[in-house]
Enzyme design. Sequence first.
Site, PDB file in Angstrom:
ATOM      1  N   ASP A  11       0.538  -0.849  -0.476  1.00 47.91           N
ATOM      2  CA  ASP A  11      -0.231   0.268   0.216  1.00 47.91           C
ATOM      3  C   ASP A  11       0.955   1.174  -0.243  1.00 47.91           C
ATOM      4  O   ASP A  11       0.458   1.973   1.106  1.00 47.91           O
ATOM      5  CB  ASP A  11      -1.015  -0.258   1.299  1.00 47.91           C
ATOM      6  N   ASP A  49      -4.394  -0.769  -1.604  1.00 52.14           N
ATOM      7  CA  ASP A  49      -5.602  -0.584  -1.224  1.00 52.14           C
ATOM      8  C   ASP A  49      -6.838   0.154  -1.854  1.00 52.14           C
ATOM      9  O   ASP A  49      -6.512   0.325  -3.138  1.00 52.14           O
ATOM     10  CB  ASP A  49      -5.631   0.791  -0.159  1.00 52.14           C
ATOM     11  N   HIS A  51     -10.900   1.023  -2.613  1.00 54.32           N
ATOM     12  CA  HIS A  51     -12.299   0.874  -2.188  1.00 54.32           C
ATOM     13  C   HIS A  51     -12.902   1.395  -3.345  1.00 54.32           C
ATOM     14  O   HIS A  51     -12.582   2.096  -4.174  1.00 54.32           O
ATOM     15  CB  HIS A  51     -12.497   1.609  -0.702  1.00 54.32           C
ATOM     16  N   HIS A  55     -17.509   3.173   1.015  1.00 58.72           N
ATOM     17  CA  HIS A  55     -16.659   1.572   1.256  1.00 58.72           C
ATOM     18  C   HIS A  55     -17.392   2.338   2.739  1.00 58.72           C
ATOM     19  O   HIS A  55     -17.275   3.126   3.471  1.00 58.72           O
ATOM     20  CB  HIS A  55     -15.300   1.438   0.890  1.00 58.72           C
ATOM     21  N   HIS A  84     -10.271   6.740   1.695  1.00 56.83           N
ATOM     22  CA  HIS A  84      -8.921   7.131   1.287  1.00 56.83           C
ATOM     23  C   HIS A  84      -9.377   6.226   0.066  1.00 56.83           C
ATOM     24  O   HIS A  84     -10.094   4.713  -0.080  1.00 56.83           O
ATOM     25  CB  HIS A  84      -8.346   6.833   2.370  1.00 56.83           C
ATOM     26  N   LYS A 109      -7.043  -4.978  -3.169  1.00 56.96           N
ATOM     27  CA  LYS A 109      -7.725  -5.304  -1.619  1.00 56.96           C
ATOM     28  C   LYS A 109      -8.694  -4.727  -1.658  1.00 56.96           C
ATOM     29  O   LYS A 109      -8.440  -3.192  -1.498  1.00 56.96           O
ATOM     30  CB  LYS A 109      -6.874  -6.319  -0.854  1.00 56.96           C
ATOM     31  N   CYS A 154      -1.727  -3.005   8.341  1.00 59.10           N
ATOM     32  CA  CYS A 154      -1.829  -3.825   6.575  1.00 59.10           C
ATOM     33  C   CYS A 154      -0.789  -4.008   7.083  1.00 59.10           C
ATOM     34  O   CYS A 154      -0.291  -5.827   6.599  1.00 59.10           O
ATOM     35  CB  CYS A 154      -1.822  -2.904   5.817  1.00 59.10           C
TER      36      CYS A 154
HETATM   37  C1  VGL Z   1      -4.789   0.614   5.729  1.00 64.36           C
HETATM   38  C2  VGL Z   1      -5.774   1.591   7.920  1.00 64.36           C
HETATM   39  C3  VGL Z   1      -7.164   1.337   6.500  1.00 64.36           C
HETATM   40  C4  VGL Z   1      -3.328   0.819   6.036  1.00 64.36           C
HETATM   41  C5  VGL Z   1      -5.631   0.483   4.189  1.00 64.36           C
HETATM   42  O1  VGL Z   1      -2.531   0.414   4.299  1.00 64.36           O
HETATM   43  O2  VGL Z   1      -2.399  -0.103   6.236  1.00 64.36           O
HETATM   44  N1  VGL Z   1      -5.249   1.224   6.936  1.00 64.36           N
HETATM   45  N2  VGL Z   1      -7.018   0.994   4.934  1.00 64.36           N
HETATM   46 ZN    ZN Z   2      -7.961   1.077   3.345  1.00 59.00          ZN
END
Ligand code: VGL
Ligand code: ZN
Length: 205
Positions: A11, A49, A51, A55, A84, A109, A154
């Site tokens: 990510d 990430d 979404h 979401h 995000h 994801k 993550c």
């Molecule tokens: C993440 C919060 C929400 C991450 C992703 O990549 O750690 N944290 N979505």
């Molecule tokens: Zn996220």
Amino acid sequence: MTASDILLVVDIQNDFCPEGALAVPGGHEIVPIVNRIASRFAHVVLTQDWHPRGHNSFASSHPGRVPYDVVEVSYGRQILWPDHCVQDTPGAAFQKDLHIPHAELILRKGYHRAIDSYSAFYENDRRTPTGLGGYLRERGFARVFLAGLAFDFCVRYSAEDAVREGFSVVVIEEACRAIDLDGSVAATRDSLAKLGIACLGEAAL
Ligand code: VGL
Ligand code: ZN
């Protein structure tokens, strides 16, 4: 490092860098480190990430809630985040200096509207697989190294699931940055240690 090692880069997207919607302090600082480390691995997988709008992990989807509130959803506790990494927006794009041309797979994801997915292996219901475990096994990988964002979400959940999936796991902590909500960094270190997950520096690779 051996032919059965893979680097999982988690990510490294604009929304997790300073000025992004869910900024991770110092998130951009790891980019040159990760580029350098990745150049030493024959095999690299990136996660993204990803979404849909609206979401269920977004505070904006829960009237009266604000980011970082915690709510009960069908699969248990869920932290609510600022909107995000919305699919196909600049915030969801990889940070512009990330340069890993030989990455073999980009694993997206978090695309199920009702389920968040911190881990690259299982969504937050802990039941819905992303397919990454099967992919890595079928390709004969045995050891997963992790770097990226965020260390305490993550990266943590991906590392823990990689152990459960039977891989040897190493977290390269200096190539990660954390969000650090309510002691989440300390909890991550404890949990990784209990699972026997090594946290190594770049120099030890
Ligand atoms: C993440 C919060 C929400 C991450 C992703 O990549 O750690 N944290 N979505
Ligand atoms: Zn996220």
